[in-house]
Design an enzyme around this catalytic site. Structure first.
Site, short mmCIF file in Angstrom:
data_model
loop_
_atom_site.label_atom_id
_atom_site.label_comp_id
_atom_site.label_asym_id
_atom_site.label_seq_id
_atom_site.Cartn_x
_atom_site.Cartn_y
_atom_site.Cartn_z
N HIS B 109 0.81 -1.22 0.00
CA HIS B 109 0.00 0.00 0.00
C HIS B 109 0.84 1.27 0.00
O HIS B 109 2.00 1.27 0.40
CB HIS B 109 -0.94 0.01 1.20
CG HIS B 109 -0.25 0.06 2.53
ND1 HIS B 109 0.38 -1.04 3.09
CD2 HIS B 109 -0.07 1.07 3.41
CE1 HIS B 109 0.90 -0.69 4.26
NE2 HIS B 109 0.66 0.58 4.48
N ASP B 111 0.56 4.82 2.00
CA ASP B 111 -0.14 5.26 3.20
C ASP B 111 -1.21 6.28 2.85
O ASP B 111 -1.01 7.17 2.01
CB ASP B 111 0.86 5.90 4.18
CG ASP B 111 1.69 4.85 4.91
OD1 ASP B 111 1.17 3.74 5.13
OD2 ASP B 111 2.86 5.14 5.24
N HIS B 273 4.64 -0.04 0.11
CA HIS B 273 5.37 -0.82 1.10
C HIS B 273 4.49 -1.90 1.70
O HIS B 273 3.28 -1.88 1.57
CB HIS B 273 6.01 0.06 2.18
CG HIS B 273 5.03 0.85 2.99
ND1 HIS B 273 4.46 2.01 2.54
CD2 HIS B 273 4.52 0.66 4.23
CE1 HIS B 273 3.64 2.50 3.46
NE2 HIS B 273 3.66 1.69 4.50
N ARG B 288 7.16 5.92 14.40
CA ARG B 288 6.95 6.43 13.05
C ARG B 288 6.44 7.86 13.05
O ARG B 288 5.56 8.21 13.82
CB ARG B 288 5.95 5.53 12.34
CG ARG B 288 5.73 5.93 10.93
CD ARG B 288 4.89 4.91 10.26
NE ARG B 288 4.01 5.61 9.36
CZ ARG B 288 3.13 5.02 8.57
NH1 ARG B 288 2.98 3.73 8.62
NH2 ARG B 288 2.39 5.72 7.77
#
Lengths: 288, 297
Positions: B109, B111, B273, B288
């Site tokens: 996907h 993000d 990713h 993150r």
């Protein structure tokens, strides 16, 4: 039993074995430990090995009877001098362009007795690119629904050398394009073999999914069209990232994989770089 | 191959994308010349890896801030994700050793592509990594576009796709989408939001032009892209299936094995990713920080 230094490289499959020197004969206990590690991890990696073709061949023979055919149809491959069983898999720096025809596969499943294993020795590799991936086909089986397991347990699949899905590009992706005219073996009759879709590993006793996109054509007794939807699902499912490992080669690396319960994929992402690996294959049993 | 930069050392880790950067200390603020080189490397390699970065959350945020405005809430509202106590913009992604789930719902996907302005990128920092397992993969979507036939390039060039939250995903896939354990997702709340049509949905071009490089890349993904604009889902799926599979071809990918202290910066505009959940029984802690992007065109 000898305690090997075993370092898994991913969650699902693959382990590096440290502290071995394959240029000399291994003692019996070490060999026995290696076989256990091979059964548990499916792919073993051994770094920094300076091997002659003879030593490469001798190491491979620890896993079974070496395949001494001079080529693996439909490829004609050069081999190490005096060692027809040591195939030289070469891609030249001058081989151009993006070629993304690679497919996940088991080796030579159109044969009645597909290979048990292969042993690669990396001779020259690019600094980046040219990795190989493997996928654990026990996990591919175990993560299917009970209904699908039962269904597949009753099916056999037709494997052939006709390259129905990937075509030549898939089969040749990681090899040199420099000798296009010589790559294919002389015309040979179509070879076709039926294998169970689920095979039982003769040593571990575990079941593995045993179809692949390069050689599996259809289910026995069904048409290509009827087989395709389910095969499409299985090909995707079998190589989910969670079932895989990826190895970045250095010159001197040795890898041995179990061709009865793993699929592999050689990445062709190293344009303009030369790569040469040597490969010895081991004869396997008829899948049951 | 190591490309010569004046201030940093950049070593590709795969053929398609991804490079390890040496000579940068992320505990210090980066000078403009160093940053300029880093930015060049980022544009060329799409994913940059930095080893041995024992940085504080504030330093993590400061590094990400160099590349754009921080996105303080990079997730869909109903998701209840853990953030660091004093730094709500740092997502704390924890999978406990006691979590034995073999959750293989992970999808390739981009993000938050359901938003009007999907993220420019993210900086992911490994605090605690399994000895083996828990790798992340990225896929180069410039290459995915470049390797399409001219006919399909032309066809897709005029098309747009609808991206939307969470529809058609089961709980495993939904949690995996966000790299979190199922327990941290309030599914009832998520589903309720869907029922009330509170979902976030936006239309983006299927082929987008990268605002900095000017290069075209494929911009659809299995997590959020629902259908082509003006088409039904059933009409869209065969071609989307092809594009999803094509976009994640192994030849377009890199795979990174994390050690504690590794940081990765990726360009969410031109890479997909996939976080690999193959480490049941081992603890993994990742921090993150996400960076705001612009509207795809």
């Amino acid at each position: 039993m000898t305690v090997l230094d075993i370092r898994p490289v991913a969650g699902a499959i693959g382990a590096e074995i440290a502290g071995l020197d394959l240029s000399a004969d291994l003692d019996g206990e070490t060999v026995e430990s290696l076989r256990v590690a091979f059964r548990d991890h499916l792919v073993l990696f051994i770094r920094d090995q300076d091997l002659s073709p003879a030593r490469h061949s001798a190491f491979a023979a620890l896993f079974g009877e070496v395949d001494r055919e001079p080529f693996v149809y439909p490829l004609v491959m050069p081999h190490a001098e005096g060692h027809p069983e040591v195939l030289r898999v070469v891609k030249e720096a001058g081989d151009g362009g993006i070629n993304f025809g690679g497919l996940w596969h088991y080796d030579v499943t159109y044969r009645e007795r597909p290979h048990l294993a292969s042993v690669i020795h990396a001779r020259e590799v690019p600094p980046a690119g040219g990795d190989t991936m493997w996928a654990n086909q026990y996990l591919a089986y175990e993560t299917l629904s009970e209904g699908m397991k039962a269904l597949l347990g009753r099916l056999r699949a037709i494997h052939s050398n006709a390259l129905t899905y990937g075509g030549d590009e898939a089969r040749y992706a990681p090899t040199s394009k420099a000798k296009t005219g010589e790559r294919a073996a002389p015309p040979t009759e179509r070879i076709e073999t039926a294998h169970p879709v689920l095979r039982s590993h003769p040593e571990s006793g575990r079941k593995a999914l045993f179809v692949n996109q390069v050689f599996t054509e259809r289910f026995e007794g069904m048409t290509l069209e009827e087989s395709k939807p389910l095969l499409d699902f299985l090909w995707d499912h079998a190589v989910r990232p969670e079932f895989t490992c990826r190895w970045h080669w250095r010159a001197g690396d040795v890898a041995v994989w179990d061709n009865r319960c793993t699929q592999h994929f050689a990445l062709n992402d190293y344009y303009g770089r030369r790569r040469e690996v040597h490969r010895v294959a081991i004869h396997g049993e008829r899948p049951v | 191959m190591t490309v010569a930069y004046k201030h940093i050392e950049v070593s590709p880790v795969a053929g398609a994308l991804g490079a390890e950067v040496a000579g940068v200390d992320l505990t210090e603020s980066l000078g403009n010349e160093v940053f300029s080189e880093l930015h060049d490397a980022f544009m060329e390699h799409l994913v940059l890896f930095f080893r041995g970065q024992d940085i504080t959350p504030a330093q993590h945020i400061a590094f990400a801030r160099r590349f754009g405005e921080i996105d303080p809430n990079p997730f869909v509202r109903p998701l209840e994700l853990e953030t660091l106590p004093d730094h709500p913009e740092v997502l704390n992604v924890v999978k406990e050793a006691s979590d034995r789930s073999m959750n293989f719902g992970g999808l390739w996907h981009h993000d938050v592509s359901h938003r009007e302005r999907p993220n420019l990128g993210s900086v992911l920092l490994a605090r605690e990594a399994p000895a083996a397992g828990g790798d992340t993969m990225w896929a180069n979507q410039y290459l995915a576009y470049n390797t399409l036939s001219d006919g399909l390039k032309k066809t897709l060039g005029g098309m747009k796709a609808v991206h939307s939250t969470i529809r058609d995903l089961n709980d495993d896939q939904l949690a995996a989408n966000y790299g979190v354990k199922k327990e941290s997702v309030n599914f009832a709340s998520v589903r309720r939001a869907e029922d009330k049509s509170e979902k976030v949905e936006h239309v983006h071009p299927v082929i987008r032009t990268h605002p900095e490089t000017g290069r075209k890349c494929l911009f659809v993904n299995r997590s959020f892209t629902q259908r082509f604009d003006g088409w039904t889902r059933e009409e869209s799926l065969p071609l989307l299936d092809y594009l999803w599979a094509h976009g994640a071809r192994p030849e377009f990918t890199v795979r990174w094995r994390w050690q504690a202290g590794d940081a990765a910066l990726w360009d969410n505009r031109c890479v997909l990713h996939n976080a690999i959940n193959d480490y049941a029984g081992q603890r993994r802690v990742m921090n993150r920080v996400a960076i705001h992007g612009d509207r795809p065109y």
